[in-house]
Design a protein around this motif. Structure first.
Motif, PDB file in Angstrom:
ATOM      1  N   PHE A   3      -3.017 -16.557   8.520  1.00  0.00           N
ATOM      2  CA  PHE A   3      -4.359 -16.032   8.343  1.00  0.00           C
ATOM      3  C   PHE A   3      -4.363 -15.111   7.137  1.00  0.00           C
ATOM      4  N   VAL A   4      -5.523 -14.995   6.482  1.00  0.00           N
ATOM      5  CA  VAL A   4      -5.676 -14.110   5.332  1.00  0.00           C
ATOM      6  C   VAL A   4      -6.962 -13.311   5.490  1.00  0.00           C
ATOM      7  N   ILE A   5      -7.019 -12.207   4.788  1.00  0.00           N
ATOM      8  CA  ILE A   5      -8.214 -11.367   4.771  1.00  0.00           C
ATOM      9  C   ILE A   5      -8.844 -11.490   3.392  1.00  0.00           C
ATOM     10  N   ALA A   6     -10.164 -11.688   3.358  1.00  0.00           N
ATOM     11  CA  ALA A   6     -10.869 -11.975   2.111  1.00  0.00           C
ATOM     12  C   ALA A   6     -11.868 -10.864   1.745  1.00  0.00           C
ATOM     13  N   LEU A   7     -12.690 -11.152   0.764  1.00  0.00           N
ATOM     14  CA  LEU A   7     -13.604 -10.187   0.140  1.00  0.00           C
ATOM     15  C   LEU A   7     -14.436  -9.332   1.101  1.00  0.00           C
ATOM     16  N   PRO A   8     -14.959  -9.868   2.201  1.00  0.00           N
ATOM     17  CA  PRO A   8     -15.802  -9.008   3.044  1.00  0.00           C
ATOM     18  C   PRO A   8     -15.111  -7.740   3.555  1.00  0.00           C
ATOM     19  N   CYS A   9     -13.788  -7.700   3.530  1.00  0.00           N
ATOM     20  CA  CYS A   9     -13.054  -6.516   3.996  1.00  0.00           C
ATOM     21  C   CYS A   9     -12.988  -5.423   2.932  1.00  0.00           C
ATOM     22  N   VAL A  10     -13.120  -5.793   1.665  1.00  0.00           N
ATOM     23  CA  VAL A  10     -12.960  -4.821   0.582  1.00  0.00           C
ATOM     24  C   VAL A  10     -13.978  -3.692   0.757  1.00  0.00           C
ATOM     25  N   ASP A  11     -13.489  -2.481   0.762  1.00  0.00           N
ATOM     26  CA  ASP A  11     -14.263  -1.247   0.909  1.00  0.00           C
ATOM     27  C   ASP A  11     -14.871  -1.071   2.298  1.00  0.00           C
ATOM     28  N   VAL A  12     -14.438  -1.884   3.276  1.00  0.00           N
ATOM     29  CA  VAL A  12     -14.902  -1.739   4.666  1.00  0.00           C
ATOM     30  C   VAL A  12     -13.760  -1.228   5.542  1.00  0.00           C
ATOM     31  N   LYS A  13     -12.678  -1.993   5.637  1.00  0.00           N
ATOM     32  CA  LYS A  13     -11.490  -1.640   6.422  1.00  0.00           C
ATOM     33  C   LYS A  13     -11.830  -1.142   7.824  1.00  0.00           C
ATOM     34  N   ASP A  14     -12.533  -1.947   8.586  1.00  0.00           N
ATOM     35  CA  ASP A  14     -12.922  -1.599   9.959  1.00  0.00           C
ATOM     36  C   ASP A  14     -11.711  -1.337  10.863  1.00  0.00           C
ATOM     37  N   LYS A  15     -10.642  -2.039  10.690  1.00  0.00           N
ATOM     38  CA  LYS A  15      -9.369  -1.900  11.404  1.00  0.00           C
ATOM     39  C   LYS A  15      -9.365  -2.438  12.835  1.00  0.00           C
ATOM     40  N   ALA A  16     -10.440  -3.082  13.280  1.00  0.00           N
ATOM     41  CA  ALA A  16     -10.422  -3.694  14.612  1.00  0.00           C
ATOM     42  C   ALA A  16      -9.327  -4.757  14.670  1.00  0.00           C
ATOM     43  N   CYS A  17      -9.127  -5.470  13.571  1.00  0.00           N
ATOM     44  CA  CYS A  17      -8.085  -6.507  13.534  1.00  0.00           C
ATOM     45  C   CYS A  17      -6.700  -5.890  13.635  1.00  0.00           C
ATOM     46  N   LEU A  18      -6.506  -4.780  12.978  1.00  0.00           N
ATOM     47  CA  LEU A  18      -5.221  -4.083  13.001  1.00  0.00           C
ATOM     48  C   LEU A  18      -4.873  -3.673  14.433  1.00  0.00           C
ATOM     49  N   ILE A  91      -0.756   2.057   2.846  1.00  0.00           N
ATOM     50  CA  ILE A  91      -0.012   1.846   1.605  1.00  0.00           C
ATOM     51  C   ILE A  91      -0.952   2.205   0.460  1.00  0.00           C
ATOM     52  N   GLY A  92      -0.535   3.081  -0.391  1.00  0.00           N
ATOM     53  CA  GLY A  92      -1.407   3.641  -1.421  1.00  0.00           C
ATOM     54  C   GLY A  92      -1.662   2.758  -2.612  1.00  0.00           C
ATOM     55  N   LYS A  93      -1.863   1.466  -2.383  1.00  0.00           N
ATOM     56  CA  LYS A  93      -2.161   0.557  -3.485  1.00  0.00           C
ATOM     57  C   LYS A  93      -2.876  -0.670  -2.951  1.00  0.00           C
ATOM     58  N   ASP A  94      -3.349  -1.495  -3.864  1.00  0.00           N
ATOM     59  CA  ASP A  94      -3.939  -2.788  -3.547  1.00  0.00           C
ATOM     60  C   ASP A  94      -3.374  -3.823  -4.497  1.00  0.00           C
ATOM     61  N   HIS A  95      -3.596  -5.077  -4.188  1.00  0.00           N
ATOM     62  CA  HIS A  95      -3.274  -6.145  -5.130  1.00  0.00           C
ATOM     63  C   HIS A  95      -4.124  -5.880  -6.384  1.00  0.00           C
ATOM     64  N   PRO A  96      -3.600  -6.123  -7.581  1.00  0.00           N
ATOM     65  CA  PRO A  96      -4.361  -5.854  -8.812  1.00  0.00           C
ATOM     66  C   PRO A  96      -5.739  -6.519  -8.849  1.00  0.00           C
ATOM     67  N   MET A  97      -5.874  -7.719  -8.300  1.00  0.00           N
ATOM     68  CA  MET A  97      -7.181  -8.384  -8.271  1.00  0.00           C
ATOM     69  C   MET A  97      -8.172  -7.587  -7.429  1.00  0.00           C
ATOM     70  N   VAL A  98      -7.719  -7.062  -6.303  1.00  0.00           N
ATOM     71  CA  VAL A  98      -8.591  -6.268  -5.431  1.00  0.00           C
ATOM     72  C   VAL A  98      -8.910  -4.927  -6.096  1.00  0.00           C
ATOM     73  N   ALA A  99      -7.908  -4.289  -6.678  1.00  0.00           N
ATOM     74  CA  ALA A  99      -8.121  -3.004  -7.347  1.00  0.00           C
ATOM     75  C   ALA A  99      -9.139  -3.112  -8.471  1.00  0.00           C
ATOM     76  N   ALA A 100      -9.212  -4.262  -9.125  1.00  0.00           N
ATOM     77  CA  ALA A 100     -10.116  -4.454 -10.253  1.00  0.00           C
ATOM     78  C   ALA A 100     -11.547  -4.787  -9.840  1.00  0.00           C
ATOM     79  N   LEU A 101     -11.769  -5.086  -8.569  1.00  0.00           N
ATOM     80  CA  LEU A 101     -13.123  -5.434  -8.115  1.00  0.00           C
ATOM     81  C   LEU A 101     -14.054  -4.230  -8.194  1.00  0.00           C
ATOM     82  N   PRO A 102     -15.333  -4.481  -8.497  1.00  0.00           N
ATOM     83  CA  PRO A 102     -16.285  -3.364  -8.415  1.00  0.00           C
ATOM     84  C   PRO A 102     -16.423  -2.926  -6.956  1.00  0.00           C
ATOM     85  N   VAL A 103     -16.842  -1.705  -6.751  1.00  0.00           N
ATOM     86  CA  VAL A 103     -17.058  -1.199  -5.390  1.00  0.00           C
ATOM     87  C   VAL A 103     -18.072  -2.091  -4.700  1.00  0.00           C
TER      88      VAL A 103
END
Length: 107
Positions: A3-18, A91-103
């Motif tokens: 399974f993978v996590i995609a764009l809808p999670c960016v800047d949300v991080k609900d953590k129910a899945c965690l 973890i204090g980082k993101d994948h570079p593609m995610v880090a580069a996304l607009p808010v």
């Protein structure tokens, strides 16, 4: 496959899945959560609890978000297989593609 996590999670991080993941393979980056491809057992427990429908079986990731399949895997290049996110915490980082996304508008 995994399974993978995609764009809808960016800047949300609900953590129910965690919280739902029985093997602790979902890790918290700066702006989104990531599923470790070597630790995920494909149980699917995370998918139905995601309130923004960001979790997909790798082959079912919508075409516009397919780059998140690679981002989830590459996020762990430096980390290896830590054996569970609880030990590491955020973890204090993101994948570079995610880090580069607009808010993302989460309203």
């Amino acid at each position: 496959m995994t399974f993978v996590i995609a764009l809808p999670c960016v800047d949300v991080k609900d953590k129910a899945c965690l919280e739902e993941c029985p093997i602790d393979c979902i890790y918290e980056g700066e702006r989104m959560l990531y599923i470790h491809p070597d630790e995920c057992t494909d149980c699917g427990a995370c998918e139905p609890v995601c309130p923004v429908e960001a979790i997909y079986f790798e082959d079912d990731t919508p075409e516009p978000w397919r780059q998140f399949n690679t981002a989830n895997a590459e996020f762990f290049t430096d980390l290896g297989s830590p054996g569970g996110s609880a030990r590491l915490g955020p973890i204090g980082k993101d994948h570079p593609m995610v880090a580069a996304l607009p808010v993302q508008d989460t309203a």
